[in-house]
Design a protein around this motif. Structure first.
Motif, mmCIF file in Angstrom:
data_model
loop_
_atom_site.group_PDB
_atom_site.id
_atom_site.type_symbol
_atom_site.label_atom_id
_atom_site.label_comp_id
_atom_site.label_asym_id
_atom_site.label_seq_id
_atom_site.Cartn_x
_atom_site.Cartn_y
_atom_site.Cartn_z
ATOM 1 N N MET A 108 0.840 -1.193 0.000
ATOM 2 C CA MET A 108 0.000 0.000 0.000
ATOM 3 C C MET A 108 0.880 1.249 0.000
ATOM 4 O O MET A 108 1.812 1.361 0.768
ATOM 5 N N LYS A 109 0.564 2.163 -0.858
ATOM 6 C CA LYS A 109 1.301 3.420 -0.937
ATOM 7 C C LYS A 109 0.863 4.306 0.226
ATOM 8 O O LYS A 109 -0.317 4.399 0.536
ATOM 9 N N ASN A 110 1.810 4.991 0.861
ATOM 10 C CA ASN A 110 1.470 5.784 2.032
ATOM 11 C C ASN A 110 1.251 7.267 1.732
ATOM 12 O O ASN A 110 1.161 8.070 2.630
ATOM 13 N N ILE A 111 1.180 7.598 0.456
ATOM 14 C CA ILE A 111 0.858 8.967 0.055
ATOM 15 C C ILE A 111 0.015 8.906 -1.222
ATOM 16 O O ILE A 111 0.233 8.056 -2.075
ATOM 17 N N GLN A 112 -0.947 9.802 -1.295
ATOM 18 C CA GLN A 112 -1.763 9.895 -2.503
ATOM 19 C C GLN A 112 -1.714 11.325 -3.001
ATOM 20 O O GLN A 112 -1.920 12.265 -2.227
ATOM 21 N N ILE A 113 -1.462 11.474 -4.279
ATOM 22 C CA ILE A 113 -1.392 12.784 -4.904
ATOM 23 C C ILE A 113 -2.392 12.799 -6.053
ATOM 24 O O ILE A 113 -2.333 11.962 -6.942
ATOM 25 N N GLU A 146 -2.793 13.439 0.373
ATOM 26 C CA GLU A 146 -3.365 12.625 1.437
ATOM 27 C C GLU A 146 -2.329 11.628 1.933
ATOM 28 O O GLU A 146 -1.422 11.245 1.197
ATOM 29 N N GLY A 147 -2.496 11.191 3.170
ATOM 30 C CA GLY A 147 -1.639 10.142 3.712
ATOM 31 C C GLY A 147 -0.529 10.680 4.584
ATOM 32 O O GLY A 147 -0.743 11.548 5.417
ATOM 33 N N GLU A 148 0.678 10.160 4.350
ATOM 34 C CA GLU A 148 1.833 10.518 5.163
ATOM 35 C C GLU A 148 2.691 11.549 4.435
ATOM 36 O O GLU A 148 3.393 11.218 3.488
ATOM 37 N N LEU A 149 2.606 12.774 4.890
ATOM 38 C CA LEU A 149 3.424 13.844 4.323
ATOM 39 C C LEU A 149 4.668 13.970 5.197
ATOM 40 O O LEU A 149 4.752 14.814 6.080
ATOM 41 N N VAL A 150 5.610 13.080 4.939
ATOM 42 C CA VAL A 150 6.808 12.979 5.764
ATOM 43 C C VAL A 150 8.053 12.932 4.893
ATOM 44 O O VAL A 150 7.975 12.779 3.672
ATOM 45 N N GLU A 209 9.163 12.937 -3.861
ATOM 46 C CA GLU A 209 7.991 12.848 -4.743
ATOM 47 C C GLU A 209 7.132 14.110 -4.631
ATOM 48 O O GLU A 209 6.686 14.659 -5.648
ATOM 49 N N LEU A 210 6.907 14.582 -3.416
ATOM 50 C CA LEU A 210 6.109 15.788 -3.206
ATOM 51 C C LEU A 210 6.764 17.009 -3.840
ATOM 52 O O LEU A 210 6.107 17.811 -4.500
ATOM 53 N N ILE A 216 -2.343 11.358 7.721
ATOM 54 C CA ILE A 216 -1.997 10.401 8.769
ATOM 55 C C ILE A 216 -0.820 10.914 9.582
ATOM 56 O O ILE A 216 -0.771 10.775 10.796
ATOM 57 N N ASN A 217 0.143 11.539 8.883
ATOM 58 C CA ASN A 217 1.347 12.020 9.525
ATOM 59 C C ASN A 217 1.871 13.205 8.733
ATOM 60 O O ASN A 217 1.800 13.219 7.508
ATOM 61 N N LEU A 218 2.393 14.192 9.425
ATOM 62 C CA LEU A 218 2.916 15.398 8.795
ATOM 63 C C LEU A 218 4.160 15.815 9.564
ATOM 64 O O LEU A 218 4.121 15.918 10.787
ATOM 65 N N ASP A 219 5.279 16.010 8.852
ATOM 66 C CA ASP A 219 6.484 16.426 9.562
ATOM 67 C C ASP A 219 6.972 17.782 9.069
ATOM 68 O O ASP A 219 6.425 18.372 8.138
ATOM 69 N N LEU A 220 8.007 18.270 9.741
ATOM 70 C CA LEU A 220 8.523 19.601 9.467
ATOM 71 C C LEU A 220 9.041 19.752 8.039
ATOM 72 O O LEU A 220 8.895 20.809 7.431
ATOM 73 N N ALA A 221 9.613 18.699 7.471
ATOM 74 C CA ALA A 221 10.128 18.778 6.100
ATOM 75 C C ALA A 221 9.008 19.136 5.121
ATOM 76 O O ALA A 221 9.192 19.974 4.231
ATOM 77 N N CYS A 222 7.854 18.531 5.281
ATOM 78 C CA CYS A 222 6.733 18.809 4.373
ATOM 79 C C CYS A 222 6.101 20.169 4.665
ATOM 80 O O CYS A 222 5.642 20.844 3.742
ATOM 81 N N ILE A 223 6.104 20.561 5.916
ATOM 82 C CA ILE A 223 5.625 21.905 6.251
ATOM 83 C C ILE A 223 6.518 22.938 5.572
ATOM 84 O O ILE A 223 6.035 23.891 4.957
ATOM 85 N N GLN A 224 7.831 22.734 5.641
ATOM 86 C CA GLN A 224 8.764 23.645 4.987
ATOM 87 C C GLN A 224 8.560 23.659 3.472
ATOM 88 O O GLN A 224 8.656 24.710 2.841
ATOM 89 N N LEU A 225 8.281 22.508 2.890
ATOM 90 C CA LEU A 225 8.025 22.438 1.447
ATOM 91 C C LEU A 225 6.819 23.299 1.078
ATOM 92 O O LEU A 225 6.864 24.062 0.109
ATOM 93 N N LEU A 226 5.750 23.204 1.838
ATOM 94 C CA LEU A 226 4.550 23.981 1.540
ATOM 95 C C LEU A 226 4.798 25.477 1.706
ATOM 96 O O LEU A 226 4.334 26.287 0.891
ATOM 97 N N LEU A 227 5.543 25.853 2.740
ATOM 98 C CA LEU A 227 5.866 27.265 2.939
ATOM 99 C C LEU A 227 6.765 27.782 1.814
ATOM 100 O O LEU A 227 6.580 28.893 1.314
#
Length: 108
Positions: free
Chosen positions: A1-6, A24-28, A34-35, A57-68
């Motif tokens: 199962m893939k842990n991220i959906q785009i 959706e899923g794990e933004l880690v 990939e993101l 399901i999960n969100l970490d600082l790396a993905c928050i920084q990517l969005l910013l």
């Protein structure tokens, strides 16, 4: 199962190229490459971008920084980017305790 959906939904009219990007899923960190590739591609191709975070399901600082960073990159290219953020209470609580309670407002 893939842990991220785009999901990418383009909307092109005669004046503006718009896109909805749903994450959706794990933004880690393990999904950051990939993101990053998807977000860079979308910023290059579209003028108005809506990024929707849902079923996270999960969100970490790396993905928050990517969005910013995406927000700043789009603004520097005179493109419009907005985020719709739906986070579970557990993640919201952790973000509040970590000083990131304003994250949804920061990406809008």
């Amino acid at each position: 199962m893939k842990n991220i959906q785009i999901s990418i939904t383009p909307q092109i009219d005669e004046h503006t190229k718009r896109v909805n990007l749903t994450l959706e899923g794990e933004l880690v960190l393990k999904n950051l490459h990939e993101l990053t590739a998807e977000v860079k591609d979308i910023i290059k191709q579209y003028d108005e971008i809506t990024i929707e975070l849902k079923n996270i399901i999960n969100l970490d600082l790396a993905c928050i920084q990517l969005l910013l960073s995406a927000k700043q990159t789009a603004l520097s290219q005179q493109k419009r980017i907005t985020c719709k953020v739906e986070l579970p209470v557990e993640i919201t609580n952790v973000m509040e305790h970590g000083g990131l309670a304003d994250f949804p407002a920061m990406v809008n």
